[in-house]
Design an enzyme around this catalytic site. Structure first.
Site, PDB file in Angstrom:
ATOM      1  N   ARG A 131       0.882  -1.158  -0.036  1.00  0.00           N
ATOM      2  CA  ARG A 131      -0.101  -0.071   0.160  1.00  0.00           C
ATOM      3  C   ARG A 131       0.600   1.223   0.077  1.00  0.00           C
ATOM      4  O   ARG A 131       0.462   2.382  -0.471  1.00  0.00           O
ATOM      5  CB  ARG A 131      -0.917   0.094   1.083  1.00  0.00           C
ATOM      6  N   TYR A 145      -8.893  14.060  -6.292  1.00  0.00           N
ATOM      7  CA  TYR A 145      -9.202  15.350  -5.561  1.00  0.00           C
ATOM      8  C   TYR A 145      -8.291  15.696  -4.451  1.00  0.00           C
ATOM      9  O   TYR A 145      -8.028  14.764  -3.424  1.00  0.00           O
ATOM     10  CB  TYR A 145     -10.671  15.519  -5.180  1.00  0.00           C
ATOM     11  N   PRO A 146      -8.051  16.873  -4.120  1.00  0.00           N
ATOM     12  CA  PRO A 146      -7.254  17.146  -3.179  1.00  0.00           C
ATOM     13  C   PRO A 146      -8.240  17.775  -1.723  1.00  0.00           C
ATOM     14  O   PRO A 146      -9.549  18.045  -2.138  1.00  0.00           O
ATOM     15  CB  PRO A 146      -6.503  18.517  -3.296  1.00  0.00           C
ATOM     16  N   MET A 147      -7.989  17.524  -0.641  1.00  0.00           N
ATOM     17  CA  MET A 147      -8.750  17.829   0.528  1.00  0.00           C
ATOM     18  C   MET A 147      -8.220  18.507   1.670  1.00  0.00           C
ATOM     19  O   MET A 147      -6.817  18.322   1.949  1.00  0.00           O
ATOM     20  CB  MET A 147      -9.520  16.780   0.918  1.00  0.00           C
ATOM     21  N   ASP A 148      -8.896  18.946   2.631  1.00  0.00           N
ATOM     22  CA  ASP A 148      -8.116  19.587   3.940  1.00  0.00           C
ATOM     23  C   ASP A 148      -9.174  19.012   4.992  1.00  0.00           C
ATOM     24  O   ASP A 148     -10.246  18.655   5.068  1.00  0.00           O
ATOM     25  CB  ASP A 148      -8.188  20.961   3.866  1.00  0.00           C
ATOM     26  N   LYS A 149      -8.553  18.779   6.233  1.00  0.00           N
ATOM     27  CA  LYS A 149      -9.512  18.737   7.427  1.00  0.00           C
ATOM     28  C   LYS A 149      -9.685  20.106   7.859  1.00  0.00           C
ATOM     29  O   LYS A 149      -8.806  21.072   8.243  1.00  0.00           O
ATOM     30  CB  LYS A 149      -8.658  17.913   8.561  1.00  0.00           C
ATOM     31  N   HIS A 172     -15.200   6.347   9.681  1.00  0.00           N
ATOM     32  CA  HIS A 172     -14.916   6.920   8.346  1.00  0.00           C
ATOM     33  C   HIS A 172     -14.481   5.850   7.344  1.00  0.00           C
ATOM     34  O   HIS A 172     -14.985   5.377   6.236  1.00  0.00           O
ATOM     35  CB  HIS A 172     -13.865   7.833   8.284  1.00  0.00           C
ATOM     36  N   GLN A 185      -8.278   2.737  -3.527  1.00  0.00           N
ATOM     37  CA  GLN A 185      -7.987   4.175  -3.163  1.00  0.00           C
ATOM     38  C   GLN A 185      -6.633   4.358  -2.715  1.00  0.00           C
ATOM     39  O   GLN A 185      -5.979   3.462  -2.118  1.00  0.00           O
ATOM     40  CB  GLN A 185      -9.008   4.470  -1.866  1.00  0.00           C
TER      41      GLN A 185
END
Length: 249
Positions: A131, A145-149, A172, A185
């Site tokens: 992995r 896609y990018p992401m934030d917390k 989650h 993923q």
């Protein structure tokens, strides 16, 4: 101060997105255009050796919509290897007809929220190692896609106690595991590398699964309260068999 979880880090990652300058490419004589595409194919063939020798991998996809036309994703052991990959690509003749639209620098990452205490080297674990240093699937479709917390006065992920973050990430993760066999993923960490904190790259043979998993996770507390997202890029795989069709005029 809340405890920062440890992460396991694998190969460095570079997503490159381009629009094709069709107007300029259309002016190139057919024979010369064929030479340009053949050179690109030679480049892609050469870098398949990284997969064979297990020192990296790459994926090449035709993006749907007007945000980009192509996505080239490269994985390499060191960041300087990504520089070499990108520089070599930029020196191809096809690069004269590509307009950069987005890029994303990160590293394959596994969160360690749920890991128990062990003396085992996780980098030698046969379940973890593939992995961190993966062979990318040749799935029909990709979604990146990018992401934030989120961190604001109302909801701040980074001020939550470790135990609460562990609880949320467990719930989650349960949603994601329901899509095993449908979606592959890859999470890449980018804190200090790029404008967002993580990149998410999904592979599937049925693009509808992207909508299903993202929609379902919208109702998960981790996402609903603490997730902020950038643009989504979805596309279809480019292979040796359809590369010529992509650039045909």
């Amino acid at each position: 101060m809340p405890q920062a979880p440890e992460t396991l880090d694998g190969w460095y990652s570079l997503h490159l997105l381009y629009a094709i300058d069709w107007s300029s490419l259309r002016l190139v004589p057919t024979e010369e255009r064929q030479t340009i595409v053949d050179e690109l194919q030679t480049f892609l063939n050469k870098h398949e050796e990284a997969r064979t020798n297990h020192v990296g991998d790459h994926a090449f996809y035709n993006i749907t919509g007007q945000k980009a036309d192509i996505l080239l994703w490269a994985l390499r052991p060191e960041m300087k290897d990504l520089n070499a990959f990108e520089n070599e690509f930029n020196k191809l003749k096809i690069a004269d007809f590509l307009i950069p639209t987005y890029s994303y620098v990160s590293i394959i990452e596994l969160g360690n929220y749920l890991a128990g205490k062990s003396d085992e080297d996780p980098y030698e674990n046969p379940h973890i190692k593939p992995r961190l240093f993966p062979e990318l699937p040749q799935s029909e479709y990709i979604c990146f896609y990018p992401m934030d917390k989120r961190r604001n006065e109302t909801y701040n992920w980074y001020m939550l106690p470790l135990e609460k973050r562990q609880e949320l990430m467990y719930a989650h993760g349960k949603i994601g595991r329901q899509y095993a066999g449908k979606i592959k993923q890859f999470i890449t960490g980018s804190v200090g590398f790029d404008d967002f904190e993580w990149g998410v790259t999904l592979f599937a043979d049925d693009p509808l699964q992207f909508k299903k998993i993202v929609y379902e996770m919208r109702f998960d507390e981790t996402t609903a309260r603490y997730g902020d997202f950038g643009s989504f890029y979805v596309g279809h795989i480019v292979t040796k068999d359809n590369l010529q069709d992509l650039f045909a005029l």
